[in-house]
Design an enzyme around this catalytic site. Structure first.
Site, PDB file in Angstrom:
ATOM      1  N   LYS A  91      43.539 -38.660  -9.718  1.00 20.16           N
ATOM      2  CA  LYS A  91      42.722 -38.693 -10.933  1.00 20.16           C
ATOM      3  C   LYS A  91      43.511 -38.182 -12.146  1.00 20.16           C
ATOM      4  O   LYS A  91      44.701 -37.902 -12.030  1.00 20.16           O
ATOM      5  CB  LYS A  91      41.439 -37.881 -10.707  1.00 20.16           C
ATOM      6  CG  LYS A  91      40.645 -38.310  -9.454  1.00 20.16           C
ATOM      7  CD  LYS A  91      40.027 -39.699  -9.563  1.00 20.16           C
ATOM      8  CE  LYS A  91      39.595 -40.279  -8.221  1.00 20.16           C
ATOM      9  NZ  LYS A  91      38.424 -39.655  -7.614  1.00 20.16           N
TER      10      LYS A  91
HETATM   11  C1  LIG Z   1      37.407 -39.829  -6.508  1.00 19.00           C
HETATM   12  C2  LIG Z   1      36.007 -40.225  -6.707  1.00 19.00           C
HETATM   13  C3  LIG Z   1      34.926 -39.490  -6.202  1.00 19.00           C
HETATM   14  C4  LIG Z   1      35.075 -38.358  -5.226  1.00 19.00           C
HETATM   15  O1  LIG Z   1      35.910 -37.373  -5.615  1.00 19.00           O
HETATM   16  P1  LIG Z   1      36.568 -36.396  -4.527  1.00 19.00           P
HETATM   17  O2  LIG Z   1      37.100 -35.305  -5.411  1.00 19.00           O
HETATM   18  O3  LIG Z   1      37.629 -37.164  -3.821  1.00 19.00           O
HETATM   19  O4  LIG Z   1      35.489 -35.924  -3.632  1.00 19.00           O
HETATM   20  C5  LIG Z   1      33.649 -39.881  -6.538  1.00 19.00           C
HETATM   21  N1  LIG Z   1      33.424 -40.951  -7.309  1.00 19.00           N
HETATM   22  C6  LIG Z   1      34.429 -41.701  -7.789  1.00 19.00           C
HETATM   23  C7  LIG Z   1      34.105 -42.867  -8.644  1.00 19.00           C
HETATM   24  C8  LIG Z   1      35.755 -41.381  -7.487  1.00 19.00           C
HETATM   25  O5  LIG Z   1      36.738 -42.155  -7.933  1.00 19.00           O
END
Ligand SMILES: *Cc1c(COP(=O)(O)O)cnc(C)c1O
Length: 382
Positions: free
Chosen positions: A188
């Protein structure tokens, strides 16, 4: 292999983590509180609650809004499965609203249509989870107005969108929603290795989120049901979880946040180069909206002619880690077993057949991007 995304860490990040490792406090403590304060300030939101990952953040956001058995939550099919799964964790049902073929985000028109039908069938959802796909803010004005009209709670899954803006308002400010969540997974925009956060403008909700993050335990003397008998006293007032973020992780977050604006500019630059140099080809990109700033977590190309799978294979075999975001949630075997059919959301299905995420991350070198562009041109000519 050039990955589609990757964390950008430097010596400051390492030092920030080492400092906490040498301190007295490792689990959630002063550094976590500092990180929450800095993200809240960046986003112009009064309250921020850090969690061990973005999924946990979504889960407690749903619970704090009272979602439970008998309720329904709507989301978009084009997202990571977590956006839908969290409603199931709460015992609620899930349904989907199809996307807009140009923004790839939930279509406000489809939403209104579905809300109208649901209202006459007395089957309105309790909450809507929208996703700012690739970091492009959804049509928050339109969606929030529809939610208000039908008394539906609104959660923003902004896992892709820290740093994005909608009409000058930072995503995370919750000007349009009950709560916004971020993910700090390494792919991210900024990372804490694993981590997440919920933001809200509602003090009661913030208190509930903090309790749910730590076993449902309340320590504030002013909020105890019984008189405290000593300094050791606390009460478990509801069923919560251990969803805390450690200070070790938070230290990385603080140091990453300082570089967020630089990360965003670099991502923007990379994406503008893709769109310029690939503009003349049979390839589509997510619609740019002049009233929004996109965080560009992903650069999603649409292979409008030719075969996406062939292009994917060509690029992968040339060391380019393209990816597909996402397989629509409703076509996953688990959701199919709940009764969804692939054709139910035709825009999402068509999008899925054509989408291809190109590498975009701050550390992508110009020369690496040139290779991606060259190979993509070759693949399209196949
Ligand atoms: C990455 C992601 C999540 C979950 O995040 P984590 O930190 O991996 O639990 C939820 N929604 C979207 C759209 C994502 O891309």
């Amino acid at each position: 292999m050039i990955p589609y995304s990757r964390q950008a860490l430097d010596d400051d990040d390492v030092q920030s983590v080492v400092d906490v490792l040498r301190s007295d406090w490792l689990t959630q403590g002063p550094t976590c509180e500092l990180f929450e304060g800095e993200v809240a300030k960046y986003c112009s939101a009064p309250y921020a609650i850090a969690t061990c990952n973005g999924t946990a953040a979504l889960h407690v956001a749903c619970l704090a809004l009272g979602i439970g058995p008998g309720d329904t939550v709507w989301t978009t099919p084009i997202t990571f499965v977590a956006s839908a799964n969290v409603a199931k964790y709460c015992g609620a049902d899930v349904d989907f609203v199809d996307i807009d073929p140009e923004t790839f985000n939930m279509s406000p028109r489809e939403l209104r249509k579905k809300l109208k039908q649901a209202a006459s069938a007395h089957k309105l959802p309790k909450a809507l989870i929208i996703v700012h796909l690739a970091g492009l803010p959804c049509d928050l004005g339109e969606i929030a107005a529809a939610c208000r009209e039908y008394n539906v709670r609104l959660i923003e899954d902004a896992s892709h969108a820290i740093g994005a803006q909608y009409q000058g308002t930072p995503i995370g400010s919750c000007q349009y929603s009950d709560a916004t969540i971020f993910s700090f997974h390494p792919v991210k925009i900024i990372t804490t290795a694993e981590g997440g956060m919920v933001l809200t403008r509602n003090l009661e909700l913030a208190r509930k989120l903090r309790r749910l993050r730590s076993h449902g335990i309340e320590r504030d003397p002013a909020r105890l049901a019984r008189p405290p008998r000593g300094a050791w006293y606390y009460e478990q007032q509801e069923l919560g979880f251990n969803y805390r973020l450690s200070d070790v992780h938070a230290a990385l977050g603080i140091s990453q946040l300082a570089k967020l604006d630089a990360f965003l500019s670099r991502r923007e630059f990379i994406v503008s180069r893709y769109t310029q140099e690939l503009g003349g080809l049979d390839i589509g990109f997510q619609k740019a909206c002049s009233d929004r700033r996109c965080a560009w977590h992903l650069c999603i190309a649409q292979i409008v002619k030719g075969d996406r799978d062939t292009v994917f294979k060509h690029l992968r075999s040339h060391g380019i880690g393209v990816q597909v975001h996402y397989i629509p949630v409703h076509v996953q075997p688990y959701y199919q077993s709940l009764g969804f059919t692939p054709e139910q959301f035709p825009n999402s299905l068509r999008y899925y057949q054509q989408c291809l995420s190109l590498p975009v991350f701050p550390g992508l070198q110009d020369e690496q991007q040139t290779r991606v562009i060259t190979q993509l041109r070759r693949a399209l000519a196949l």
